[in-house]
Scaffold this active site. Sequence first.
Site, short mmCIF file in Angstrom:
data_model
loop_
_atom_site.label_atom_id
_atom_site.label_comp_id
_atom_site.label_asym_id
_atom_site.label_seq_id
_atom_site.Cartn_x
_atom_site.Cartn_y
_atom_site.Cartn_z
N ASP A 173 2.55 1.96 -14.13
CA ASP A 173 2.54 1.27 -12.88
C ASP A 173 3.26 0.08 -12.40
OD1 ASP A 173 2.72 4.50 -12.13
OD2 ASP A 173 0.67 4.00 -10.80
N GLY B 268 2.97 8.74 -4.28
CA GLY B 268 3.47 8.61 -5.82
C GLY B 268 4.94 7.09 -5.95
N ASN C 185 -4.32 10.28 -1.06
CA ASN C 185 -4.44 9.09 -1.10
C ASN C 185 -5.12 9.11 -2.11
OD1 ASN C 185 -7.62 6.90 -0.53
ND2 ASN C 185 -4.58 6.43 -0.79
N LYS C 186 -4.79 8.62 -3.83
CA LYS C 186 -5.88 9.43 -4.92
C LYS C 186 -6.88 9.10 -4.69
CE LYS C 186 -1.37 9.01 -5.38
NZ LYS C 186 -0.57 8.76 -4.96
N SER D 88 3.69 4.51 -5.86
CA SER D 88 3.10 3.31 -6.27
C SER D 88 3.01 2.22 -5.49
CB SER D 88 3.44 2.95 -7.49
OG SER D 88 1.43 2.92 -8.29
N SER D 89 2.36 2.69 -4.35
CA SER D 89 1.84 0.89 -3.63
C SER D 89 0.76 0.91 -3.46
CB SER D 89 2.53 2.12 -1.86
OG SER D 89 0.75 2.57 -1.49
P1 ADP Z 1 0.38 5.33 -4.11
O1 ADP Z 1 1.04 6.69 -4.60
O2 ADP Z 1 1.85 4.64 -3.22
O3 ADP Z 1 -0.29 4.49 -5.54
P2 ADP Z 1 -2.63 5.48 -3.85
O4 ADP Z 1 -3.26 6.53 -2.81
O5 ADP Z 1 -2.90 5.45 -4.65
O6 ADP Z 1 -0.93 5.84 -3.36
O7 ADP Z 1 -2.77 4.45 -2.35
C1 ADP Z 1 -2.52 3.93 -1.30
C2 ADP Z 1 -2.84 3.05 -0.74
O8 ADP Z 1 -2.68 2.06 -0.55
C3 ADP Z 1 -2.99 3.30 1.33
O9 ADP Z 1 -3.76 3.94 1.38
C4 ADP Z 1 -3.47 2.05 1.35
O10 ADP Z 1 -4.67 1.80 1.46
C5 ADP Z 1 -2.64 0.77 0.35
N1 ADP Z 1 -1.26 0.47 0.29
C6 ADP Z 1 -0.36 0.87 0.16
N2 ADP Z 1 0.85 0.05 1.15
C7 ADP Z 1 -0.03 -0.64 1.51
C8 ADP Z 1 0.99 -1.71 2.73
N3 ADP Z 1 1.63 -1.40 3.21
N4 ADP Z 1 -0.56 -2.83 3.79
C9 ADP Z 1 -1.51 -2.37 3.16
N5 ADP Z 1 -1.85 -1.30 2.67
C10 ADP Z 1 -1.26 -0.24 1.62
MG MG Z 2 -1.81 4.80 -6.42
#
Ligand code: ADP
Ligand code: MG
Length: 398
Positions: free
Chosen positions: A132, A85, A175-176, A87-88
Amino acid sequence: MAVQQDILMAVRTTNKPSLSLANIERSYDDFSCSTEELRVEKRSDSVPWSSYVLCGVLGVKEHGRLSSVAGLQMAVSGTIPPSSGLSSSSALVCAAALATAHANKVTMTKSEIASMCARAERHIGTEGGGMDQAICFLAKKGTAKLIEFSPLRAQDVRLPPGAVFVIANSLAEKNKAASSDFNCRVMECRLATQLLAKSRGLEWSKYRRLGDLQKELRLQFDEMARLVRSVLHEEPYSKKEICVELGITESQLDEITLSPNTRHIAEFRPYQRALHVFQEAGRVFAFRAVCEAGGEDALSQMGQLMNDSHASCRDLYQCSHELLDTICRLSEGLAYGARLTGAGWGGCAVALVPGERADEYINKLKAEFYARRPNAESLNLDTIVFRTEPGDGAVIFI
Ligand code: ADP
Ligand code: MG
């Protein structure tokens, strides 16, 4: 606001027509492909991390109408907890886009690249909004931002002194892109939009977003909420009922309205989702008004709005998780308020806490929440529950 955690990307251009990716974290596999064959595979089970990078690269290629992009080597290191959540995913898309734009000498304003990244991330298959990506580029240290769309714009919102935000990760990952839950909510809002539009005698298939319908009807948030209550019913709608209301067949509904990964869903709750959206939007502006007015009571009022927001996410939008509900319950009494942040279904909560009680609050969560998790001893709690303040947006180091 942007958190201090980030995605760092070391990038160099090469003479070879290839894109190669490596990650400091070994669980993310190396990836390479030809720059002539850039594409994001649509998958609904597990989505490889390279797809998010490809979204950013492809977004720049499409925006800049480039026939090809420069060969790139990228190494990634990230500290944003993934699928939580914060927004990685958008941080990764935005970092890849910024690097690709820089390497290919494509220039854009911050708003343009933010909107472009919001569109590009949809290649993953999630029909996300643009908040985001907007904050990734428009964030400014020391100030929160009110973000609005169509067109994208962001205004500074000065937080009253004494406000400390604490982020607490529920440790339930979601994972969304790997489930239809996220898109289902987008579709339920789209269905609500179209049912409401039809009830007002509008050409319903032209409307896909609640905000666009509101603009057309020139109504306030509370008037829209009233419209939802008077037109839609609380009981779930079957797909068949929606088709009867709209006067179309199920395959037409699949074609006109639904995303590929939501066509199998039999029941929708447009009433609850639309009511949440309009009331939540009202709370956003109320929050800003409280920040602007200041006063002794400001922090408590902001906290109450956050509590109301969480209750609505839990009960109307149904995107919470029992662990998030637990964190919010534990926040009562110590924090001004708390709510889930991001898309939900797990991930992080954010609490507004009196500065002088932030440590006490964090210690309470450590003792009463984290110490009770099954893998408690192995948790690095400093990265799981921490204070944060508005940070800066994306930058290029040369
Ligand atoms: P979030 O709420 O963090 O946005 P999402 O489900 O939308 O969650 O996205 C998460 C995905 O982003 C992970 O499964 C991975 O594929 C990618 N991700 C996040 N951080 C990294 C990282 N440091 N290196 C590589 N991929 C990443
Ligand atoms: Mg996301």
